[in-house]
Scaffold this motif. Sequence first.
Motif, PDB file in Angstrom:
ATOM      1  N   HIS A  11     -12.203  11.518  15.910  1.00  0.00           N
ATOM      2  CA  HIS A  11     -12.929  10.928  14.768  1.00  0.00           C
ATOM      3  C   HIS A  11     -12.160  11.115  13.598  1.00  0.00           C
ATOM      4  O   HIS A  11     -12.320  12.149  13.010  1.00  0.00           O
ATOM      5  CB  HIS A  11     -14.317  11.428  14.832  1.00  0.00           C
ATOM      6  N   ALA A  12     -11.640  10.069  12.795  1.00  0.00           N
ATOM      7  CA  ALA A  12     -11.005  10.317  11.459  1.00  0.00           C
ATOM      8  C   ALA A  12     -11.756   9.781  10.465  1.00  0.00           C
ATOM      9  O   ALA A  12     -12.239   8.443  10.628  1.00  0.00           O
ATOM     10  CB  ALA A  12      -9.494   9.549  11.783  1.00  0.00           C
ATOM     11  N   HIS A  13     -12.268  10.501   9.587  1.00  0.00           N
ATOM     12  CA  HIS A  13     -13.285  10.178   8.607  1.00  0.00           C
ATOM     13  C   HIS A  13     -13.091  10.976   7.251  1.00  0.00           C
ATOM     14  O   HIS A  13     -12.976  12.092   7.456  1.00  0.00           O
ATOM     15  CB  HIS A  13     -14.512  10.335   9.149  1.00  0.00           C
ATOM     16  N   LEU A  14     -13.034  10.594   6.094  1.00  0.00           N
ATOM     17  CA  LEU A  14     -13.323  11.032   4.849  1.00  0.00           C
ATOM     18  C   LEU A  14     -14.263  10.288   4.227  1.00  0.00           C
ATOM     19  O   LEU A  14     -14.474   8.954   4.341  1.00  0.00           O
ATOM     20  CB  LEU A  14     -12.046  11.186   4.127  1.00  0.00           C
ATOM     21  N   PRO A  15     -15.237  10.923   3.398  1.00  0.00           N
ATOM     22  CA  PRO A  15     -16.074  10.037   2.350  1.00  0.00           C
ATOM     23  C   PRO A  15     -15.218   9.297   1.420  1.00  0.00           C
ATOM     24  O   PRO A  15     -13.918   9.717   1.414  1.00  0.00           O
ATOM     25  CB  PRO A  15     -16.947  11.198   1.745  1.00  0.00           C
ATOM     26  N   TYR A  16     -15.640   8.314   0.710  1.00  0.00           N
ATOM     27  CA  TYR A  16     -14.894   7.444  -0.157  1.00  0.00           C
ATOM     28  C   TYR A  16     -14.980   8.184  -1.215  1.00  0.00           C
ATOM     29  O   TYR A  16     -15.530   8.208  -2.492  1.00  0.00           O
ATOM     30  CB  TYR A  16     -15.646   6.132  -0.602  1.00  0.00           C
ATOM     31  N   VAL A  17     -13.644   9.087  -1.552  1.00  0.00           N
ATOM     32  CA  VAL A  17     -13.307  10.066  -2.445  1.00  0.00           C
ATOM     33  C   VAL A  17     -12.406   9.442  -3.328  1.00  0.00           C
ATOM     34  O   VAL A  17     -11.650  10.110  -4.098  1.00  0.00           O
ATOM     35  CB  VAL A  17     -12.861  11.508  -1.719  1.00  0.00           C
ATOM     36  N   ARG A  18     -12.089   8.393  -3.665  1.00  0.00           N
ATOM     37  CA  ARG A  18     -11.606   7.579  -4.627  1.00  0.00           C
ATOM     38  C   ARG A  18     -11.918   8.041  -6.001  1.00  0.00           C
ATOM     39  O   ARG A  18     -12.942   8.029  -6.221  1.00  0.00           O
ATOM     40  CB  ARG A  18     -11.567   6.083  -4.497  1.00  0.00           C
ATOM     41  N   SER A  19     -10.994   8.613  -6.978  1.00  0.00           N
ATOM     42  CA  SER A  19     -11.195   9.134  -8.179  1.00  0.00           C
ATOM     43  C   SER A  19     -10.068   8.489  -9.063  1.00  0.00           C
ATOM     44  O   SER A  19      -9.052   8.317  -8.513  1.00  0.00           O
ATOM     45  CB  SER A  19     -11.071  10.587  -7.985  1.00  0.00           C
ATOM     46  N   GLU A  20     -10.451   8.226 -10.313  1.00  0.00           N
ATOM     47  CA  GLU A  20      -9.773   7.773 -11.201  1.00  0.00           C
ATOM     48  C   GLU A  20      -8.766   8.894 -11.647  1.00  0.00           C
ATOM     49  O   GLU A  20      -7.746   8.799 -12.470  1.00  0.00           O
ATOM     50  CB  GLU A  20     -10.521   7.309 -12.479  1.00  0.00           C
ATOM     51  N   ASN A  21      -8.916  10.253 -11.525  1.00  0.00           N
ATOM     52  CA  ASN A  21      -8.142  11.440 -11.866  1.00  0.00           C
ATOM     53  C   ASN A  21      -7.235  11.782 -10.686  1.00  0.00           C
ATOM     54  O   ASN A  21      -7.750  12.375  -9.929  1.00  0.00           O
ATOM     55  CB  ASN A  21      -9.109  12.620 -12.278  1.00  0.00           C
ATOM     56  N   PRO A  22      -5.900  11.404 -10.826  1.00  0.00           N
ATOM     57  CA  PRO A  22      -4.982  11.645  -9.705  1.00  0.00           C
ATOM     58  C   PRO A  22      -4.931  13.453  -9.538  1.00  0.00           C
ATOM     59  O   PRO A  22      -4.370  13.675  -8.505  1.00  0.00           O
ATOM     60  CB  PRO A  22      -3.797  11.121 -10.160  1.00  0.00           C
ATOM     61  N   THR A  23      -5.290  14.228 -10.283  1.00  0.00           N
ATOM     62  CA  THR A  23      -5.315  15.614  -9.997  1.00  0.00           C
ATOM     63  C   THR A  23      -6.554  16.203  -9.364  1.00  0.00           C
ATOM     64  O   THR A  23      -6.757  17.530  -9.628  1.00  0.00           O
ATOM     65  CB  THR A  23      -4.829  16.426 -11.032  1.00  0.00           C
ATOM     66  N   SER A  24      -7.752  15.124  -9.278  1.00  0.00           N
ATOM     67  CA  SER A  24      -9.111  15.769  -8.865  1.00  0.00           C
ATOM     68  C   SER A  24      -9.087  16.573  -7.476  1.00  0.00           C
ATOM     69  O   SER A  24      -8.270  16.269  -6.712  1.00  0.00           O
ATOM     70  CB  SER A  24     -10.079  14.414  -8.833  1.00  0.00           C
ATOM     71  N   LEU A  25     -10.269  17.352  -7.339  1.00  0.00           N
ATOM     72  CA  LEU A  25     -10.332  17.853  -5.639  1.00  0.00           C
ATOM     73  C   LEU A  25     -10.452  16.809  -4.924  1.00  0.00           C
ATOM     74  O   LEU A  25      -9.901  16.946  -3.773  1.00  0.00           O
ATOM     75  CB  LEU A  25     -11.541  18.822  -5.755  1.00  0.00           C
ATOM     76  N   GLU A  26     -11.046  15.562  -5.185  1.00  0.00           N
ATOM     77  CA  GLU A  26     -11.206  14.611  -4.140  1.00  0.00           C
ATOM     78  C   GLU A  26      -9.863  14.100  -3.831  1.00  0.00           C
ATOM     79  O   GLU A  26      -9.696  13.507  -2.580  1.00  0.00           O
ATOM     80  CB  GLU A  26     -12.289  13.699  -4.768  1.00  0.00           C
ATOM     81  N   ALA A  27      -9.123  13.828  -4.698  1.00  0.00           N
ATOM     82  CA  ALA A  27      -7.735  13.282  -4.550  1.00  0.00           C
ATOM     83  C   ALA A  27      -7.125  14.324  -3.340  1.00  0.00           C
ATOM     84  O   ALA A  27      -6.380  14.129  -2.668  1.00  0.00           O
ATOM     85  CB  ALA A  27      -6.759  13.205  -5.573  1.00  0.00           C
ATOM     86  N   ASP A  28      -7.151  15.632  -3.568  1.00  0.00           N
ATOM     87  CA  ASP A  28      -6.510  16.544  -2.775  1.00  0.00           C
ATOM     88  C   ASP A  28      -7.141  16.651  -1.233  1.00  0.00           C
ATOM     89  O   ASP A  28      -6.339  16.444  -0.377  1.00  0.00           O
ATOM     90  CB  ASP A  28      -6.868  17.936  -3.365  1.00  0.00           C
ATOM     91  N   TRP A  29      -8.278  16.206  -1.167  1.00  0.00           N
ATOM     92  CA  TRP A  29      -9.072  16.171   0.100  1.00  0.00           C
ATOM     93  C   TRP A  29      -8.298  14.831   1.016  1.00  0.00           C
ATOM     94  O   TRP A  29      -8.078  15.153   1.956  1.00  0.00           O
ATOM     95  CB  TRP A  29     -10.653  15.580  -0.085  1.00  0.00           C
ATOM     96  N   TYR A  30      -8.044  13.857   0.216  1.00  0.00           N
ATOM     97  CA  TYR A  30      -7.501  12.652   0.946  1.00  0.00           C
ATOM     98  C   TYR A  30      -6.129  12.860   1.154  1.00  0.00           C
ATOM     99  O   TYR A  30      -5.734  12.860   2.190  1.00  0.00           O
ATOM    100  CB  TYR A  30      -7.707  11.489  -0.193  1.00  0.00           C
ATOM    101  N   PHE A  31      -5.268  13.397   0.022  1.00  0.00           N
ATOM    102  CA  PHE A  31      -3.795  13.469   0.298  1.00  0.00           C
ATOM    103  C   PHE A  31      -3.396  14.609   1.287  1.00  0.00           C
ATOM    104  O   PHE A  31      -2.584  14.559   2.166  1.00  0.00           O
ATOM    105  CB  PHE A  31      -3.155  13.684  -1.051  1.00  0.00           C
ATOM    106  N   GLN A  32      -4.145  15.614   1.315  1.00  0.00           N
ATOM    107  CA  GLN A  32      -4.089  16.684   2.414  1.00  0.00           C
ATOM    108  C   GLN A  32      -4.256  16.162   3.764  1.00  0.00           C
ATOM    109  O   GLN A  32      -3.564  16.685   4.580  1.00  0.00           O
ATOM    110  CB  GLN A  32      -4.942  17.945   1.876  1.00  0.00           C
ATOM    111  N   ALA A  33      -5.330  15.599   3.701  1.00  0.00           N
ATOM    112  CA  ALA A  33      -5.579  14.949   5.271  1.00  0.00           C
ATOM    113  C   ALA A  33      -4.402  14.154   5.695  1.00  0.00           C
ATOM    114  O   ALA A  33      -4.224  13.925   6.867  1.00  0.00           O
ATOM    115  CB  ALA A  33      -7.072  14.344   5.302  1.00  0.00           C
ATOM    116  N   LEU A  34      -3.938  13.266   4.766  1.00  0.00           N
ATOM    117  CA  LEU A  34      -3.045  12.264   5.235  1.00  0.00           C
ATOM    118  C   LEU A  34      -1.722  12.804   5.351  1.00  0.00           C
ATOM    119  O   LEU A  34      -1.052  12.438   6.413  1.00  0.00           O
ATOM    120  CB  LEU A  34      -2.752  11.540   3.642  1.00  0.00           C
ATOM    121  N   ILE A  35      -1.257  13.973   4.618  1.00  0.00           N
ATOM    122  CA  ILE A  35       0.034  14.478   5.080  1.00  0.00           C
ATOM    123  C   ILE A  35      -0.128  15.632   6.127  1.00  0.00           C
ATOM    124  O   ILE A  35       0.811  15.805   6.872  1.00  0.00           O
ATOM    125  CB  ILE A  35       0.662  15.258   3.822  1.00  0.00           C
ATOM    126  N   GLU A  36      -1.128  16.131   6.435  1.00  0.00           N
ATOM    127  CA  GLU A  36      -1.378  17.170   7.550  1.00  0.00           C
ATOM    128  C   GLU A  36      -1.960  16.636   8.572  1.00  0.00           C
ATOM    129  O   GLU A  36      -1.683  17.037   9.960  1.00  0.00           O
ATOM    130  CB  GLU A  36      -2.407  18.253   7.017  1.00  0.00           C
TER     131      GLU A  36
END
Length: 523
Positions: A11-36
């Motif tokens: 089950h692949a899931h993340l909440p909608y963590v889209r943020s206007e700040n590219p260095t936000s913690l929410e961006a990290d959640w998404y990009f880390q899951a993407l690359i890992e």
Amino acid sequence: MSKGQLALVLHAHLPYVRSENPTSLEADWYFQALIECYLPLLELLEESHAAEDQFPHMTLGISPTLLSLLADKELQERFQPWVLLRLDLLKEAPPQLYNAANHLSKRIKKQLLHWQSINGDLISRFSFLQKEGVLDLLTCAATHGYLPLLREHPEAVRAQLLTAVREHSRLIGSPPLGIWLPECAYYEGLDKLMYEVGLRYAVLDGHGLLNANPRPRYGIYAPICSTKGVAFFGRDAESTFPVWSSREGYPGDSSYREFHRDLGWDFPKEKLQEIGINEPRPLGLKLYRVTGVSTPLENKAPYEPDLASSLVKDHARDYLQGRKSQLKQLKTSMVVNPLLVAPFDAELFGHWWFEGPEFLSELFRQAPRENISFTRLVDSLSNSPRLQLSDPSPSSWGQGGYHHYWLNETNAWVIPEWSKAGKAMIECCDRFNGIGGEKDRLLRQAARELLLAQSSDWSFILRAGTTTQIAKERIHRHLQRFWSLVNAANDKEDLSDSLLLRFENEDCLFPFVDPRDWTPMRN
């Protein structure tokens, strides 16, 4: 092949963590899951499918919110700079971590090249693997709403399901037949709503089947069909425990990578502020090994990639032999071929357990030698001529097996807020059903905000006690926006065009959301 099959369900899931700040913690959640996780998962499935001696079959649920993130062009543009910044930071790792840092740098570069080769389009690649018979793609509720706690207004549950089916069909290219119910949570009557929107099967925790009425003859080792026409599969704890348990399972081995020790905690504040991060936090740069489950983080030993890789092969063989032994024993007491259903959060593989994707790859590589056959849930149903008629029990796979984790002293306050907003949405959509124009635009955005406020992730975070400020902020933000939009639609409040446009730009998922999904359900 052995008599019986193994169904891996991720089950692949993340909440909608889209943020206007590219260095936000929410961006990290998404990009880390993407690359890992997501990129390695796609890579291993494509490589296994291309191998002549491997037969990879898997069921993969991708939540509508994750699909929205994967399809977001702006996030795609931000991904490469995010990755390159991590590669630069790895160059500053201490000398004793050189081998681990070099290994991680190569892994990251490989996934970046993979990303570039597919132009960042993971969705079409997963869709292609479904057409090739490798994957069975499931949907989820639109924003991972915990459905038993939304049932006071059945229209709210229906809207979660209809929005999910619509978004899955739009992005995958075909409607889903199966669903990963959020937190595997079920209540009586949910199967009727599932059937009405075209969903035909789902996974529950084991007690959802073991306490079904009547009790299934084969327990969790064969799917059942409810009286409303929906099939249910039960989680086999014996097949999942060795993988998900961080203390007693494979991921807790001393040679595997430690999740909680991250370079982000070690860099000076000044260094972090240079890259736009105000406080120390994990950056996805983990260079230590478990060492021992009780070893303090400051005493963890450097990660040794070759040692971990060798161990993965042994653990994959051990896992397959365990399943073969299970199937052999079950076959002695079953007339039908037994089915072992092993569901996991996809993020376990690669994010929480760094070696997880390599473990999956080894499973597919070694399975023919161990006479283990993998299957997709949809194929299992196609090959089952007759299912026992049985209605599943209310259940979830959360702590305690029912609803406590999402309904307790930390998060119960949000339930009446959902209820009030849901009631207002139903009344408003009934009044303006199909009116079009500006009111329709207001209600569409109100629908998005209501769905986003209902995400079970925020309730989970409040209970877990981690990043609770983000969870509270998200809930309040979406509810405040919802009420502004509904009040504007009811001519009780003025909402400027600029503010409406801001809401639409920031919470821009589900382009085909339909307010008519909330119209009253009349008998």
